[in-house]
Design an enzyme around this catalytic site. Sequence first.
Site, PDB file in Angstrom:
ATOM      1  N   ASP A   5       0.860  -1.188   0.000  1.00 32.78           N
ATOM      2  CA  ASP A   5       0.000   0.000   0.000  1.00 32.78           C
ATOM      3  C   ASP A   5       0.900   1.244   0.000  1.00 32.78           C
ATOM      4  OD1 ASP A   5      -2.312   1.643   0.387  1.00 32.78           O
ATOM      5  OD2 ASP A   5      -1.826   1.727   2.526  1.00 32.78           O
ATOM      6  N   ASP A  38      -0.234   5.250   0.483  1.00 23.72           N
ATOM      7  CA  ASP A  38      -0.557   6.284   1.490  1.00 23.72           C
ATOM      8  C   ASP A  38      -0.542   5.669   2.883  1.00 23.72           C
ATOM      9  OD1 ASP A  38      -1.131   8.685  -0.045  1.00 23.72           O
ATOM     10  OD2 ASP A  38      -2.902   7.647  -0.790  1.00 23.72           O
ATOM     11  N   LYS A  98      -9.145  -2.340  -2.673  1.00 22.00           N
ATOM     12  CA  LYS A  98      -9.040  -3.155  -1.459  1.00 22.00           C
ATOM     13  C   LYS A  98     -10.200  -2.833  -0.522  1.00 22.00           C
ATOM     14  CE  LYS A  98      -5.170  -1.068  -1.024  1.00 22.00           C
ATOM     15  NZ  LYS A  98      -3.966  -0.453  -0.473  1.00 22.00           N
ATOM     16  N   ASP A 131      -1.385  -0.139   6.148  1.00 20.96           N
ATOM     17  CA  ASP A 131      -1.645   0.508   7.440  1.00 20.96           C
ATOM     18  C   ASP A 131      -3.080   0.346   7.914  1.00 20.96           C
ATOM     19  OD1 ASP A 131      -2.364   2.266   5.232  1.00 20.96           O
ATOM     20  OD2 ASP A 131      -2.805   3.765   6.768  1.00 20.96           O
TER      21      ASP A 131
END
Lengths: 309, 309
Positions: free
Chosen positions: A30, A32, A230, A255
């Site tokens: 991922d 960000d 996702k 995250d």
Amino acid sequence: MASSQSAKYLSGDASAINDFLDKFDTFLIDCDGVLWSGDHLFEGIPQTIDLLRSRGKRTVFVTNNSTKSRAEYTKKFAAKGISCNEEDVFGSSYSAAVYINRIMKLPAPRNKVFVLGEVGIETELQAENVPFIGGTDPALRRDITDADFAGLADGSLLDPDVGVVLAGLDYHINYLKLATAYQYLRRGAKFLATNTDSTLPSHHAFFPGAGSCLIPLTNMIRQEPLALGKPSQAMMDAVEGKFQLDRSRTCMIGDRLNTDILFGVEGKLGGTLAVLTGVNKKADWEANEAPARPAYYVDGLADLLAVTK
Amino acid sequence: MASSQSAKYLSGDASAINDFLDKFDTFLIDCDGVLWSGDHLFEGIPQTIDLLRSRGKRTVFVTNNSTKSRAEYTKKFAAKGISCNEEDVFGSSYSAAVYINRIMKLPAPRNKVFVLGEVGIETELQAENVPFIGGTDPALRRDITDADFAGLADGSLLDPDVGVVLAGLDYHINYLKLATAYQYLRRGAKFLATNTDSTLPSHHAFFPGAGSCLIPLTNMIRQEPLALGKPSQAMMDAVEGKFQLDRSRTCMIGDRLNTDILFGVEGKLGGTLAVLTGVNKKADWEANEAPARPAYYVDGLADLLAVTK
């Protein structure tokens, strides 16, 4: 917590990190909240990506951020000192464009898409030859007028060829666009979303995400969109098909529990690694109602560099 | 359906309408979808209001539309040929302003309100001497910039005196306003809404309502606002207190089951009258999951005029 459910903490433990790296051939990463927050690159990230590649790992950047196309993402990576080509990036806009063009296969002429979102969505739709309206069209970046109310109500301002509303993060969201998208949905257009993240991590804080831009539509039509980012397994299937990966030798790094980690768990990947530089913290997955629990975690992705020291 | 649950149909039955009118002294009357749809006044409405008054009934216009103040509503009534003074109107903006000023009684200096909404909210806050920012301020009617992201994230662009976010219908909703309101809520501001109607009837169609303008905030903070419009009983208490009405001799007239009719049922009024000129139809209250069922219904409010023919 049963110890079998506990995530293994890797930060500062070079031996454990080596064991972790040996388990996988491919890392889905991922962006960000993992590599950066908005425009702020976290320390040591380019070196960490280099480490993974030096160990022969494939790195694929899987992002729900729909505002950038794969080409624009590649430029952002280069500007941050991370080498990457377009094929290493798999975004929710690309996932949505592939779904519309190759899975939905809408019959012409009712195959046009009304876009609520930014240029990243438009670019990927163009790449898949999907016709669209809306998006960044300056004609929609204004206040709603009485003529708009009348023309939307009687349909005269609507394009009869629109069969899909595709919504994502839109920094230029306004009443006119929401009203227009709603009229298409009421007339039977399919409701798709690049992703439904409620917030967007940026500048060490949180801002409205794609899910919060499109939830007015969900609220009005009382129906959830089909999300192509996702944790949608439609995206996982597309990633697997494109990269021919062995799921048992693949690890998802992210995250967010309810997008990244859930994506990896539901996709039956060999592992998941949570980082604490974004939305979720350890207490979140230790809570009873945690949407998913990671197998491993580090304070920040660059902690993997401990094996080089 | 058990017959005891069936709503009594009054259209075309002068005798039944007379019996109905005799049961009540006060009529609480919703506006959008009952008197008019947007700017389109339904036929026979001024005469129907005159009929009620000629029979000695008190008419109170109870509306969730927060975009207009009571004074502006009074002007709209006059323009439509319905005589009405400001005291006959009870709007959700007024209800919210009264709640903030007289019930919350926030201690200064943290008693400022950030408004997501139109001038109607501002006018009523001014009337109750509640300080506010946001709302129709032109400085917020623009695209978000990098400086905004930074200043909202570090708090330097935020007013430390804001203790409440009050949200309603905002025809000028944008990303900057949503991001700003969200930062105040994350810093502990109380979340109030004039109302949470998902759609707004206008031009014989539906458009985004207050509930759809503010739901991005609900989605980000995972908490519902306290709504001060129908069906909130805080509004009913305020109406009762102001007009000194006998609930058993009061009837709520409206088009929405989940706001108007529920408002009357939960408020234990003597009766409720549904009209079919707005959002809900007969099949809606005959459904098992109906949020509330009216005691009476007519096709349109002007059907009450049958007693004069």
